[in-house]
Design a protein around this motif. Sequence first.
Motif, mmCIF file in Angstrom:
data_model
loop_
_atom_site.group_PDB
_atom_site.id
_atom_site.type_symbol
_atom_site.label_atom_id
_atom_site.label_comp_id
_atom_site.label_asym_id
_atom_site.label_seq_id
_atom_site.Cartn_x
_atom_site.Cartn_y
_atom_site.Cartn_z
ATOM 1 N N VAL A 299 33.201 6.018 38.325
ATOM 2 C CA VAL A 299 34.455 5.730 37.627
ATOM 3 C C VAL A 299 34.258 5.837 36.122
ATOM 4 O O VAL A 299 35.115 6.385 35.394
ATOM 5 C CB VAL A 299 34.962 4.333 38.039
ATOM 6 N N ASP A 300 33.142 5.323 35.599
ATOM 7 C CA ASP A 300 32.865 5.431 34.158
ATOM 8 C C ASP A 300 32.781 6.890 33.728
ATOM 9 O O ASP A 300 33.257 7.267 32.629
ATOM 10 C CB ASP A 300 31.568 4.710 33.811
ATOM 11 N N LEU A 301 32.177 7.722 34.558
ATOM 12 C CA LEU A 301 32.057 9.145 34.220
ATOM 13 C C LEU A 301 33.432 9.803 34.169
ATOM 14 O O LEU A 301 33.719 10.588 33.253
ATOM 15 C CB LEU A 301 31.164 9.838 35.259
ATOM 16 N N LEU A 302 34.318 9.482 35.119
ATOM 17 C CA LEU A 302 35.663 10.058 35.097
ATOM 18 C C LEU A 302 36.452 9.569 33.888
ATOM 19 O O LEU A 302 37.162 10.357 33.229
ATOM 20 C CB LEU A 302 36.394 9.692 36.394
ATOM 21 N N ILE A 303 36.361 8.279 33.561
ATOM 22 C CA ILE A 303 37.086 7.734 32.408
ATOM 23 C C ILE A 303 36.581 8.354 31.112
ATOM 24 O O ILE A 303 37.354 8.705 30.200
ATOM 25 C CB ILE A 303 36.971 6.206 32.383
ATOM 26 N N ARG A 304 35.247 8.503 30.998
ATOM 27 C CA ARG A 304 34.685 9.075 29.771
ATOM 28 C C ARG A 304 35.132 10.524 29.583
ATOM 29 O O ARG A 304 35.425 10.970 28.457
ATOM 30 C CB ARG A 304 33.162 8.988 29.818
ATOM 31 N N SER A 305 35.175 11.240 30.690
ATOM 32 C CA SER A 305 35.613 12.646 30.559
ATOM 33 C C SER A 305 37.065 12.728 30.123
ATOM 34 O O SER A 305 37.435 13.615 29.332
ATOM 35 C CB SER A 305 35.415 13.366 31.891
ATOM 36 N N ASP A 306 37.913 11.803 30.593
ATOM 37 C CA ASP A 306 39.313 11.821 30.153
ATOM 38 C C ASP A 306 39.452 11.352 28.715
ATOM 39 O O ASP A 306 40.271 11.883 27.950
ATOM 40 C CB ASP A 306 40.154 10.939 31.076
ATOM 41 N N ASP A 307 38.652 10.338 28.307
ATOM 42 C CA ASP A 307 38.761 9.828 26.930
ATOM 43 C C ASP A 307 38.260 10.847 25.911
ATOM 44 O O ASP A 307 38.784 10.924 24.793
ATOM 45 C CB ASP A 307 37.970 8.525 26.803
ATOM 46 N N THR A 308 37.241 11.584 26.219
ATOM 47 C CA THR A 308 36.669 12.543 25.260
ATOM 48 C C THR A 308 37.411 13.868 25.254
ATOM 49 O O THR A 308 37.145 14.717 24.385
ATOM 50 C CB THR A 308 35.207 12.806 25.605
ATOM 51 N N GLY A 309 38.342 14.065 26.182
ATOM 52 C CA GLY A 309 39.086 15.322 26.226
ATOM 53 C C GLY A 309 38.281 16.475 26.781
ATOM 54 O O GLY A 309 38.677 17.643 26.600
ATOM 55 N N ARG A 310 37.176 16.202 27.417
ATOM 56 C CA ARG A 310 36.375 17.251 28.033
ATOM 57 C C ARG A 310 36.380 17.020 29.540
ATOM 58 O O ARG A 310 35.528 16.334 30.093
ATOM 59 C CB ARG A 310 34.946 17.215 27.503
ATOM 60 N N PRO A 311 37.368 17.535 30.234
ATOM 61 C CA PRO A 311 37.464 17.313 31.678
ATOM 62 C C PRO A 311 36.294 17.940 32.415
ATOM 63 O O PRO A 311 35.711 18.933 31.975
ATOM 64 C CB PRO A 311 38.796 17.976 32.056
ATOM 65 N N LEU A 312 35.977 17.312 33.521
ATOM 66 C CA LEU A 312 34.887 17.814 34.342
ATOM 67 C C LEU A 312 35.329 19.075 35.083
ATOM 68 O O LEU A 312 36.519 19.257 35.366
ATOM 69 C CB LEU A 312 34.465 16.746 35.363
ATOM 70 N N PRO A 313 34.367 19.924 35.425
ATOM 71 C CA PRO A 313 34.719 21.095 36.237
ATOM 72 C C PRO A 313 35.343 20.642 37.561
ATOM 73 O O PRO A 313 35.001 19.581 38.096
ATOM 74 C CB PRO A 313 33.372 21.799 36.456
ATOM 75 N N PRO A 314 36.276 21.428 38.086
ATOM 76 C CA PRO A 314 36.935 21.013 39.343
ATOM 77 C C PRO A 314 35.951 20.729 40.480
ATOM 78 O O PRO A 314 36.140 19.784 41.239
ATOM 79 C CB PRO A 314 37.842 22.216 39.663
ATOM 80 N N ALA A 315 34.915 21.529 40.614
ATOM 81 C CA ALA A 315 33.958 21.303 41.699
ATOM 82 C C ALA A 315 33.224 19.963 41.519
ATOM 83 O O ALA A 315 33.018 19.198 42.479
ATOM 84 C CB ALA A 315 32.946 22.448 41.763
ATOM 85 N N THR A 316 32.849 19.673 40.256
ATOM 86 C CA THR A 316 32.159 18.407 39.983
ATOM 87 C C THR A 316 33.080 17.226 40.224
ATOM 88 O O THR A 316 32.683 16.199 40.796
ATOM 89 C CB THR A 316 31.636 18.390 38.550
ATOM 90 N N ARG A 317 34.354 17.386 39.785
ATOM 91 C CA ARG A 317 35.309 16.281 39.965
ATOM 92 C C ARG A 317 35.568 16.037 41.446
ATOM 93 O O ARG A 317 35.630 14.880 41.890
ATOM 94 C CB ARG A 317 36.609 16.638 39.242
ATOM 95 N N THR A 318 35.682 17.143 42.205
ATOM 96 C CA THR A 318 35.910 16.990 43.648
ATOM 97 C C THR A 318 34.710 16.309 44.318
ATOM 98 O O THR A 318 34.865 15.453 45.202
ATOM 99 C CB THR A 318 36.169 18.359 44.284
ATOM 100 N N LYS A 319 33.515 16.663 43.897
ATOM 101 C CA LYS A 319 32.320 16.055 44.458
ATOM 102 C C LYS A 319 32.246 14.566 44.133
ATOM 103 O O LYS A 319 31.890 13.733 44.989
ATOM 104 C CB LYS A 319 31.080 16.771 43.937
ATOM 105 N N LEU A 320 32.627 14.200 42.857
ATOM 106 C CA LEU A 320 32.622 12.796 42.477
ATOM 107 C C LEU A 320 33.625 11.993 43.309
ATOM 108 O O LEU A 320 33.328 10.897 43.793
ATOM 109 C CB LEU A 320 32.952 12.652 40.992
ATOM 110 N N LEU A 321 34.821 12.560 43.505
ATOM 111 C CA LEU A 321 35.834 11.859 44.290
ATOM 112 C C LEU A 321 35.384 11.716 45.749
ATOM 113 O O LEU A 321 35.628 10.690 46.396
ATOM 114 C CB LEU A 321 37.169 12.600 44.214
#
Length: 500
Positions: A299-321
């Motif tokens: 969750v911290d990794l997802l929040i940090r990516s949204d706060d910094t404006g650097r979204p995670l790659p879709p594959a990485t985000r899907t894997k995290l979810l």
Amino acid sequence: MSPTVPPPPLAPPRIPRRGRVTTWYRARSLRTRLTFLTAAAVAVAIALSALACWFIVEERMYGVVRSDLETVRVQLAPPSGRDCATTPQAALKNVQSTGLQPPAGGPAPRDTQYVFSGPVPLVCLPPKAAKAIAVEPGDSNVLDLRPGQSVIRDGHYTDGTPAMVRVTWYPSDVPGYPQALVMVATPTKGVEESLNQLAFLLGGVALGGIILAGVAGRLVARSALKPVDQLTDAVEHIARTEEVGTTIPVQGEDEIARLSTSFNSMSTALANSRERQTRLIADAGHELRTPLTSLRTNVDLLIRSDDTGRPLPPATRTKLLGNMKAQMQELTVLIGDLLQLSRPDSPKPVRTLAVVALHELAERAVERAKLRGPGLVFETATAPWYVHADAAALERAVINLLDNAVKYSPPGGTVEVRLDAGVLTVRDHGPGIPQDELPYVFDRFWRSPSSRQLPGSGLGLSIVAQSVREAGGEVSLGPARDGGPGTLATVRLPGGPAPA
């Protein structure tokens, strides 16, 4: 209108005398009540013994006097004007006026006088008589008996001295006096004095016995209630310090010893329960920490990516979810297992026992296990068997056994499921369980050191053991019987091949 007069205050209710005594008795300590009961019992026993002794002695002493009177032989003496009168008192004065001295020492052992019945009753005393016997109106009733028969009664002398009197009638050959009463008396003052002394002596002995009984009862109560005092101290110590597990020494095999043994068992059970509760909380916290930490990191990794404006790659985000979903599922299963295992340490919920078709339940569990182990081969052979159990709890136990077999089976391995005459066996062909680890497989949160890297919380087999025990069966885990690789789980449940 006249002023309203308030009613007089109600008097407090009067406590009956019995209620006051009962209230006082119940307000005393157990030691005081035991002392009181002991002294009261001894007092009653001594009082009854003293009364019985007094009455027995009284009967014996008066019996001796009565027997002595019954054996007296008397002779009818002719009346003499010098020794006779119309009343005993006057006859005694006539005897005393002769100048003859009566025997020293007061009344003789037996005193005799004659009463002649005629137109004028005549009372005659023997010479030197010291006492005259009082004549009572009932003495004439002796005339209704046969000549020579007598009646013994309590009486007294004319001076009031108590005596026992024997009255006998004889025919008289004295002209004008056809019948005569012969009265023989023995003084009983000495007997009464002896009985009074005996009563005083028995009263003193009884009083001393009661006092000694009270002292002895106090000592006995103190000695007998010493284990109770120890038990009370132990209970107060536990209540004050909450240190369960405290025990007291047990001596003997009486009721107090049984109470002490029961208290020790209860205290030990409480200590074990607290230890299990503490261990459960510690183990649960340890097991919950891992999925929660992983969830927090993702969750911290997802929040940090949204706060910094650097979204995670879709594959990485899907894997995290996906990882978060798996961790949530693991957390859900772990919490469910904890709730299942918390029941022995808390009041058990009301559960409905029903007839369960164990063979159908095992087949459903095998179908679910096939979804979790798609590459495994399941060999199933089940015969009809019906048991009385909680269907949901028993099904979860069978599923946990199959999940355990699936988890440790090698790729492409075989899982054998058999049900015959109430014996359910699940055998895998995995690495097996070392012999020294078998005693711990059903403990909560226990996991083999060689399988710590595999998913799981170590609660599955604990749930299996609990559910099987609640159904009245038994479960065991061991090596395969043919000596090959793998583990064999055996569940035995009472029931029958047909619904009952």
